[in-house]
Design a protein around this motif. Structure first.
Motif, PDB file in Angstrom:
ATOM      1  N   HIS A   1       0.759  -1.230  -0.122  1.00 19.03           N
ATOM      2  CA  HIS A   1      -0.128  -0.009   0.047  1.00 19.03           C
ATOM      3  C   HIS A   1       0.893   1.348   0.173  1.00 19.03           C
ATOM      4  CE1 HIS A   1      -3.960  -1.889   1.598  1.00 19.03           C
ATOM      5  NE2 HIS A   1      -3.642  -2.391   0.340  1.00 19.03           N
ATOM      6  N   ALA A   2       1.915   1.234  -0.883  1.00 14.08           N
ATOM      7  CA  ALA A   2       3.081   2.216  -0.640  1.00 14.08           C
ATOM      8  C   ALA A   2       2.671   3.067  -2.226  1.00 14.08           C
ATOM      9  CB  ALA A   2       4.372   1.929  -0.589  1.00 14.08           C
ATOM     10  N   LYS A   3       1.955   2.942  -3.055  1.00 15.38           N
ATOM     11  CA  LYS A   3       1.524   3.498  -4.123  1.00 15.38           C
ATOM     12  C   LYS A   3       0.582   4.803  -3.991  1.00 15.38           C
ATOM     13  CE  LYS A   3       1.509   0.645  -7.543  1.00 15.38           C
ATOM     14  NZ  LYS A   3       0.710  -0.020  -8.951  1.00 15.38           N
ATOM     15  N   GLY A   4       0.860   5.982  -4.747  1.00 16.26           N
ATOM     16  CA  GLY A   4      -0.198   6.927  -4.850  1.00 16.26           C
ATOM     17  C   GLY A   4      -1.267   6.502  -5.552  1.00 16.26           C
ATOM     18  N   GLU A   5      -2.113   5.826  -4.931  1.00 15.82           N
ATOM     19  CA  GLU A   5      -3.337   5.339  -5.691  1.00 15.82           C
ATOM     20  C   GLU A   5      -4.502   5.922  -4.891  1.00 15.82           C
ATOM     21  OE1 GLU A   5      -4.215   1.195  -4.100  1.00 15.82           O
ATOM     22  OE2 GLU A   5      -2.080   1.114  -4.447  1.00 15.82           O
ATOM     23  N   ALA A   6      -5.704   5.859  -5.546  1.00 16.78           N
ATOM     24  CA  ALA A   6      -6.722   6.622  -5.232  1.00 16.78           C
ATOM     25  C   ALA A   6      -7.634   5.577  -3.849  1.00 16.78           C
ATOM     26  CB  ALA A   6      -7.848   6.449  -6.341  1.00 16.78           C
ATOM     27  N   ASP A   7      -7.176   4.556  -3.875  1.00 13.43           N
ATOM     28  CA  ASP A   7      -7.960   3.946  -2.884  1.00 13.43           C
ATOM     29  C   ASP A   7      -7.085   4.154  -1.407  1.00 13.43           C
ATOM     30  OD1 ASP A   7      -8.617   1.648  -1.137  1.00 13.43           O
ATOM     31  OD2 ASP A   7      -7.307   0.259  -1.841  1.00 13.43           O
ATOM     32  N   ILE A   8      -5.849   4.171  -1.301  1.00 14.58           N
ATOM     33  CA  ILE A   8      -5.157   4.407  -0.194  1.00 14.58           C
ATOM     34  C   ILE A   8      -4.883   5.953   0.124  1.00 14.58           C
ATOM     35  CG2 ILE A   8      -2.943   4.136   0.954  1.00 14.58           C
ATOM     36  CD1 ILE A   8      -4.590   1.486   0.366  1.00 14.58           C
ATOM     37  N   CYS A   9      -4.693   6.641  -0.868  1.00 13.01           N
ATOM     38  CA  CYS A   9      -4.449   8.177  -0.479  1.00 13.01           C
ATOM     39  C   CYS A   9      -5.804   9.028  -0.664  1.00 13.01           C
ATOM     40  CB  CYS A   9      -3.676   8.578  -1.825  1.00 13.01           C
ATOM     41  SG  CYS A   9      -2.113   7.954  -1.775  1.00 13.01           S
ATOM     42  N   ALA A  10      -7.071   8.545  -0.962  1.00 14.03           N
ATOM     43  CA  ALA A  10      -8.380   9.305  -0.989  1.00 14.03           C
ATOM     44  C   ALA A  10      -9.467   8.627  -0.514  1.00 14.03           C
ATOM     45  CB  ALA A  10      -8.323   9.593  -2.510  1.00 14.03           C
ATOM     46  N   VAL A  11      -9.674   7.383  -0.995  1.00 13.33           N
ATOM     47  CA  VAL A  11     -10.777   6.881  -0.693  1.00 13.33           C
ATOM     48  C   VAL A  11     -11.074   6.504   0.966  1.00 13.33           C
ATOM     49  CG1 VAL A  11     -12.614   4.867  -1.010  1.00 13.33           C
ATOM     50  CG2 VAL A  11     -11.531   6.003  -2.881  1.00 13.33           C
ATOM     51  N   ARG A  12     -10.074   5.762   1.263  1.00  6.20           N
ATOM     52  CA  ARG A  12      -9.872   5.587   2.685  1.00  6.20           C
ATOM     53  C   ARG A  12      -9.748   6.465   3.779  1.00  6.20           C
ATOM     54  NH1 ARG A  12      -7.474  -0.745   2.811  1.00  6.20           N
ATOM     55  NH2 ARG A  12      -7.697  -1.239   0.727  1.00  6.20           N
ATOM     56  N   PRO A  13      -8.892   7.530   3.435  1.00  5.61           N
ATOM     57  CA  PRO A  13      -9.007   8.812   4.368  1.00  5.61           C
ATOM     58  C   PRO A  13     -10.344   9.340   4.344  1.00  5.61           C
ATOM     59  CG  PRO A  13      -6.936   8.690   3.113  1.00  5.61           C
ATOM     60  CD  PRO A  13      -7.926   7.635   2.564  1.00  5.61           C
ATOM     61  N   ALA A  14     -11.125   9.419   3.309  1.00  7.77           N
ATOM     62  CA  ALA A  14     -12.515   9.850   3.126  1.00  7.77           C
ATOM     63  C   ALA A  14     -13.398   9.320   4.107  1.00  7.77           C
ATOM     64  CB  ALA A  14     -12.842  10.077   1.566  1.00  7.77           C
ATOM     65  N   LEU A  15     -13.286   7.962   3.989  1.00  8.92           N
ATOM     66  CA  LEU A  15     -14.017   6.936   4.991  1.00  8.92           C
ATOM     67  C   LEU A  15     -14.061   7.480   6.208  1.00  8.92           C
ATOM     68  CD1 LEU A  15     -14.071   3.985   2.415  1.00  8.92           C
ATOM     69  CD2 LEU A  15     -15.922   5.470   2.496  1.00  8.92           C
ATOM     70  N   GLU A  16     -12.884   7.735   6.629  1.00  8.08           N
ATOM     71  CA  GLU A  16     -12.894   7.966   8.120  1.00  8.08           C
ATOM     72  C   GLU A  16     -13.792   9.128   8.650  1.00  8.08           C
ATOM     73  OE1 GLU A  16      -8.798   8.964   8.967  1.00  8.08           O
ATOM     74  OE2 GLU A  16      -8.044   7.314   8.139  1.00  8.08           O
ATOM     75  N   PHE A  17     -14.589   9.940   7.806  1.00 12.82           N
ATOM     76  CA  PHE A  17     -15.446  10.802   8.174  1.00 12.82           C
ATOM     77  C   PHE A  17     -16.787  10.306   8.155  1.00 12.82           C
ATOM     78  CE2 PHE A  17     -11.472  13.110   7.309  1.00 12.82           C
ATOM     79  CZ  PHE A  17     -11.683  14.270   7.783  1.00 12.82           C
ATOM     80  N   PRO A  18     -17.755  10.800   9.082  1.00  5.70           N
ATOM     81  CA  PRO A  18     -18.947  10.099   9.159  1.00  5.70           C
ATOM     82  C   PRO A  18     -19.866  10.337   7.910  1.00  5.70           C
ATOM     83  CG  PRO A  18     -18.911  11.702  10.689  1.00  5.70           C
ATOM     84  CD  PRO A  18     -17.419  11.582  10.343  1.00  5.70           C
ATOM     85  N   ASN A  19     -19.658  11.499   7.371  1.00  9.24           N
ATOM     86  CA  ASN A  19     -20.833  11.843   6.369  1.00  9.24           C
ATOM     87  C   ASN A  19     -20.632  10.895   4.778  1.00  9.24           C
ATOM     88  OD1 ASN A  19     -18.178  13.340   6.486  1.00  9.24           O
ATOM     89  ND2 ASN A  19     -19.132  14.524   4.565  1.00  9.24           N
ATOM     90  N   ILE A  20     -19.380  10.151   5.071  1.00  6.61           N
ATOM     91  CA  ILE A  20     -19.021   9.448   3.590  1.00  6.61           C
ATOM     92  C   ILE A  20     -19.110   8.031   3.864  1.00  6.61           C
ATOM     93  CG2 ILE A  20     -17.344   9.044   2.017  1.00  6.61           C
ATOM     94  CD1 ILE A  20     -16.249  11.748   2.379  1.00  6.61           C
ATOM     95  N   GLU A  21     -19.917   7.191   2.899  1.00  5.28           N
ATOM     96  CA  GLU A  21     -19.878   5.698   3.054  1.00  5.28           C
ATOM     97  C   GLU A  21     -19.431   5.272   1.665  1.00  5.28           C
ATOM     98  OE1 GLU A  21     -23.639   4.579   5.343  1.00  5.28           O
ATOM     99  OE2 GLU A  21     -24.139   6.579   5.147  1.00  5.28           O
ATOM    100  N   ILE A  22     -19.553   3.984   1.702  1.00  4.30           N
ATOM    101  CA  ILE A  22     -19.296   3.181   0.434  1.00  4.30           C
ATOM    102  C   ILE A  22     -20.227   1.865   0.486  1.00  4.30           C
ATOM    103  CG2 ILE A  22     -17.265   2.070   1.337  1.00  4.30           C
ATOM    104  CD1 ILE A  22     -16.176   2.234  -1.690  1.00  4.30           C
TER     105      ILE A  22
END
Length: 489
Positions: free
Chosen positions: A189-210
């Motif tokens: 998980h060391a690549k600058g990819e959307a999953d690791i760098c964007a989606v997972r950090p976004a999902l830490e906020f209660p207003n965002i779900e997947i």
């Protein structure tokens, strides 16, 4: 890259956001780093088939996972050149101007580089656009073999530069600079990819779900066709609807256009947002060639090879050719198991011997927009890609310039392989943006001209393909659209 970045940018907006992902999280497993599993068995590609103009099936280069194609991309994250935003004359046609300028995206490029851990250095690339600040992280250093190659190229008057790379080489970072980066999932998980760098950090906020393993089948509008009222979904064989006030499509240039075509109704008989007749048209993927320069008497011990690029031929051509040619960049080090997928009859020992003595390049030139290059939906619901490559004389000139450059650098054997319709990881176009609704599908903020609450945030909006990797520009535009959505809340 589009949807994930947008969600990340809106994580503190207070908007209630649901991400709908067709695939699932890509598993961390030993096969992540096995060339045979990734390239020969296509473990991470879907089993679906698309069809070319003649009806021939092919397996597309798409990956349905959280993070999309960024799960396996090579993490090269250059900006477009400033000139790419204006009209450019090519030997076989015109690359049209964009409806926005480089300066409109520049601050968002800077933000995207920070999000995606871009390592780079300014000053060596003769086509480098102006920057408001330095790269967020220093360049990925060359290994000795590549540094020697760069010196050989500089002696020819060329300007090799550090390829901007999105990998986690920060202090305490996870990247181990392995040989399985370009084209492989990153098990660290060391690549600058959307999953690791964007989606997972976004999902830490209660207003965002997947929700995962859920396919968007079609969009449903009101009777007037001015507003999307629901999205019809399929999950585990169940069909259901979800309702929201705004909808953003981020399925990739092909699938975003297909979703709009599949959503045709009485108010939009030719597909949603298609009053211009351009939905699905102007499909572009770049002209791509893999090149192996071989020195039979010298081994290449490089592990992490993808650290340099050449743009000397990007704008001015080469040796009397006055038209632009394109970009040359190193690939991740090719291995015998990766070559077997394209050369199944060649002895493994021969392929290993070549790979051990080669330096490997990606040759990329612009694919010009053509209305006849398009994606359509067959009556049975399958996808058809009508694509006839163009600007090929320029591409051949770029290959010739690369051959000459590398033979001068000490490589007597140069092998090439043109990429075909299935190599579509740089797909773009199909829903171009612009100011005039008669010749564009989206406005400059990626909102559809025809439907008030519908946006498209992926590579579909590109009016031209340029000749560099599109990922950072997708991310920058997603950040720009996020600002618009915040203001319109």
């Amino acid at each position: 890259m589009g949807g994930g970045t947008l969600a990340y940018a809106l994580r503190e907006s207070g908007l209630r956001i649901l991400l709908i992902e067709r695939g699932d999280y890509l598993p961390r497993e030993p096969e992540n780093w096995m060339p045979s599993a990734v390239f020969s068995q296509n473990r991470y590609k879907p089993g679906e088939l698309w069809y070319d103009t003649e009806g021939n099936p092919f397996h597309p280069g798409v990956h349905y996972f959280v993070g999309g194609n960024t799960k396996v991309y090579g993490a090269a994250l250059p900006r477009l050149r400033r000139e790419d935003f204006g009209e450019i004359e090519h030997e076989e046609g015109i690359s049209p101007a964009w409806p926005i300028a480089y300066e409109d995206l520049e601050p968002y490029y800077s933000s995207a580089e920070r999000i995606y851990l871009v390592h780079g250095s300014s000053g060596d690339d003769p086509t480098e656009p102006p920057r408001s600040g330095p790269f967020p992280y220093p360049p990925v250093p060359h290994e000795p073999y590549v540094e020697d190659l760069c010196n050989r190229l500089r002696k020819q008057g060329l300007h090799p530069f550090f390829l901007p790379m999105g990998i986690d080489l920060r202090e305490g970072g996870r990247c181990i600079r392995c040989s399985t980066c370009d084209g492989f999932p990153c098990r660290e998980h060391a690549k600058g990819e959307a999953d690791i760098c964007a989606v997972r950090p976004a999902l830490e906020f209660p207003n965002i779900e997947i929700i995962t393993r859920t396919k968007a089948v079609r969009l449903i509008t009101d009777d007037a066709g001015r507003v999307v009222t629901a999205v019809e979904l399929e999950r585990d064989g169940e069909i259901f609807q979800l309702h929201a006030s705004r909808y953003v499509i981020s399925c990739g240039a092909v699938n975003s256009a297909i979703l709009l075509l599949r959503s045709a109704n009485a108010a939009h008989r030719n597909g949603l947002a298609n009053s211009s007749g351009l939905v699905g048209r102007n499909y572009m993927v770049h002209n791509n060639t893999a090149l192996m320069a071989v020195d039979p008497i010298r081994k290449n011990p490089t592990v992490f090879q993808k650290t340099t690029a050449i743009n000397d031929f990007y704008l001015r051509g080469a040796e009397g050719w006055r038209y632009p040619l394109g970009n040359l960049q190193l690939l991740g080090k090719l291995q015998a198991g990766m070559l077997t997928a394209n050369q199944p009859l060649a002895p493994h020992s021969v392929l290993r011997g070549i790979a051990n003595r080669s330096v490997d390049w990606w040759v990329m030139s612009e694919d010009l927009p053509d209305k006849n290059n398009r994606v359509t939906l067959k009556p049975d619901g399958t996808i058809c890609v009508h694509w006839k490559p163009n600007n090929l004389r320029a591409h051949e000139q770029l290959i010739a310039a690369a051959r000459k450059m590398l033979r001068r650098a000490g490589y007597p054997v140069v092998l090439t392989q043109r990429m075909g319709i299935a190599t579509n990881s740089h797909q773009c176009g199909t829903l171009r943006f612009g100011k005039d609704p008669t010749n564009s599908v989206l406005n400059t903020e990626c909102q559809t001209h025809d439907i008030d609450n519908l946006y498209v945030v992926d590579s579909s909006f590109f009016p031209s393909s340029t000749a560099v990797n599109p990922a950072l520009t997708i991310a920058a535009q997603a950040l720009r659209v996020a600002e618009v959505l915040k203001r319109r809340r």
